[in-house]
Design a protein around this motif. Structure first.
Motif, PDB file in Angstrom:
ATOM      1  N   TYR A  14       3.910  16.656   0.984  1.00 42.60           N
ATOM      2  CA  TYR A  14       4.150  15.242   1.253  1.00 42.60           C
ATOM      3  C   TYR A  14       3.704  14.827   2.657  1.00 42.60           C
ATOM      4  CZ  TYR A  14       6.931  15.719  -2.939  1.00 42.60           C
ATOM      5  OH  TYR A  14       7.330  15.979  -4.223  1.00 42.60           O
ATOM      6  N   GLN A  26      -1.306  10.725  -3.497  1.00 42.50           N
ATOM      7  CA  GLN A  26      -1.361   9.297  -3.843  1.00 42.50           C
ATOM      8  C   GLN A  26      -1.467   9.132  -5.352  1.00 42.50           C
ATOM      9  OE1 GLN A  26      -0.916   6.616  -1.657  1.00 42.50           O
ATOM     10  NE2 GLN A  26      -0.581   5.726  -3.678  1.00 42.50           N
ATOM     11  N   PHE A  29       2.052   9.687  -6.795  1.00 42.56           N
ATOM     12  CA  PHE A  29       2.932   8.530  -6.624  1.00 42.56           C
ATOM     13  C   PHE A  29       2.471   7.350  -7.486  1.00 42.56           C
ATOM     14  CE2 PHE A  29       4.230  10.696  -2.629  1.00 42.56           C
ATOM     15  CZ  PHE A  29       5.590  10.728  -2.885  1.00 42.56           C
ATOM     16  N   HIS A  53      11.416  13.104   0.218  1.00 42.87           N
ATOM     17  CA  HIS A  53      10.247  12.227   0.275  1.00 42.87           C
ATOM     18  C   HIS A  53      10.109  11.328  -0.959  1.00 42.87           C
ATOM     19  CE1 HIS A  53       8.745  14.050   3.961  1.00 42.87           C
ATOM     20  NE2 HIS A  53       9.085  15.213   3.448  1.00 42.87           N
ATOM     21  N   ASP A  56      12.960   8.680  -0.943  1.00 33.79           N
ATOM     22  CA  ASP A  56      12.664   7.574  -0.026  1.00 33.79           C
ATOM     23  C   ASP A  56      11.583   6.660  -0.601  1.00 33.79           C
ATOM     24  OD1 ASP A  56      12.728   6.243   2.668  1.00 33.79           O
ATOM     25  OD2 ASP A  56      10.649   6.955   2.663  1.00 33.79           O
ATOM     26  N   TYR A  57      10.566   7.235  -1.214  1.00 36.63           N
ATOM     27  CA  TYR A  57       9.494   6.423  -1.797  1.00 36.63           C
ATOM     28  C   TYR A  57      10.052   5.476  -2.860  1.00 36.63           C
ATOM     29  CZ  TYR A  57       5.373   5.021  -4.345  1.00 36.63           C
ATOM     30  OH  TYR A  57       4.403   4.275  -4.967  1.00 36.63           O
ATOM     31  N   ARG A  60      12.156   2.606  -1.284  1.00 32.93           N
ATOM     32  CA  ARG A  60      11.345   1.570  -0.638  1.00 32.93           C
ATOM     33  C   ARG A  60      10.555   0.756  -1.659  1.00 32.93           C
ATOM     34  NH1 ARG A  60       7.425   3.616   1.770  1.00 32.93           N
ATOM     35  NH2 ARG A  60       7.788   5.835   1.500  1.00 32.93           N
ATOM     36  N   ARG A  61       9.982   1.426  -2.644  1.00 27.96           N
ATOM     37  CA  ARG A  61       9.109   0.753  -3.616  1.00 27.96           C
ATOM     38  C   ARG A  61       9.894  -0.144  -4.572  1.00 27.96           C
ATOM     39  NH1 ARG A  61       6.414  -1.389  -7.040  1.00 27.96           N
ATOM     40  NH2 ARG A  61       4.536  -0.655  -8.078  1.00 27.96           N
TER      41      ARG A  61
END
Length: 198
Positions: A14, A26, A29, A53, A56-57, A60-61
Motif C-alpha cells: 500500500y 490502483q 482499489f 489502509h 481508511d480508503y 474516505r471514499r
C-alpha cells in the motif's frame, strides 16, 4: 494461533513507491469501487485489516462508519497511529464479538493465510446484515508473477504464509456456499468478489 495466521502485511504494497506496484494497487482499489458503487451501506467492518489502509480508503471514499480488526497487535498499533479517526481492535477472525450488525463486511487478502478459512467465512457472513466483499490472490497467476520478478523462487513463487490457493472458478464456487454473487472483479493479480448474504 497458527504461524500462518496473518498479522499485518508481509510486504507493505500500500505504501510502495514502485510505479508498477502503485498501478496494480490502483487497479485493486478501482475494483473495490466497481463493486461497492452498486450497493448502499453505512456501517462497515474490515476483517483482517492489517495496518488499516483499505479501511481508511473505504471510509474516505464512501463517507461511512467503519471499524477494523486484526489478530496482530503490532499491525493494529500501526493502524491506530496512521488513522486516528478509525476504531481498530484485536480479534480472532474465528470468534468475533459481534452479532448481525454490519451492512458490509470486507475481508481483503486474508483467507489465503487461514487453515480454517471456512470457519472464518461463516463468521464473516454471520455478522453481516447484507453484504460481504472478499479478495484473494488469483492463482496460479500470483505465483507466476512472483517468479517473473525472482521472488520466493525456492517456494515456486508462493508468498510466505499463503497456504490456500484459488483460481477464479474455484473461488467463486467456494463463496457461493455462503452468499449470492453480485459482482466479480479480476484486477491483476487479484480476484475481488461481492456477495449478498442469503
Amino acid at each position: 494461533m497458527s504461524d500462518n495466521q496473518p498479522q499485518g502485511n508481509y510486504y507493505n504494497k500500500y505504501e510502495s513507491k514502485n510505479i508498477i506496484e502503485k498501478r496494480l494497487m490502483q487497479g485493486f482499489f478501482n475494483s473495490i469501487d466497481r463493486c461497492l458503487d452498486q450497493i448502499k451501506f453505512q456501517r462497515v467492518l474490515e476483517a483482517g485489516c492489517g495496518e488499516g489502509h483499505v479501511t481508511d480508503y473505504i471510509k474516505r471514499r464512501y463517507k461511512c462508519t467503519i471499524e477494523g480488526f486484526d489478530i496482530g497487535e503490532e499491525a493494529i498499533n500501526k493502524a491506530k497511529r496512521y488513522f486516528v479517526d478509525i476504531p481498530f481492535y484485536i480479534h480472532s477472525i474465528y470468534e468475533l464479538p459481534y452479532e448481525e450488525e454490519f451492512d458490509l463486511v470486507v475481508c481483503c487478502e486474508v483467507i489465503e493465510h487461514l487453515e480454517q478459512y471456512e470457519k472464518a467465512l461463516e463468521e464473516l457472513f454471520r455478522i453481516s446484515k447484507k453484504y460481504v466483499l472478499v479478495s484473494v490472490p488469483r492463482e496460479p497467476l500470483w505465483r507466476f508473477l512472483n517468479l517473473c520478478r525472482l521472488k520466493y523462487v525456492k517456494d515456486l513463487g508462493n508468498t510466505p504464509g499463503h497456504i490456500n490457493h484459488w483460481g477464479h472458478k474455484e473461488f467463486k464456487r467456494l463463496l457461493s456456499k455462503y452468499g449470492n454473487i453480485i459482482d466479480t472483479q479480476s484486477p491483476l493479480p487479484w480476484q475481488v468478489i461481492l456477495l449478498e448474504k442469503r
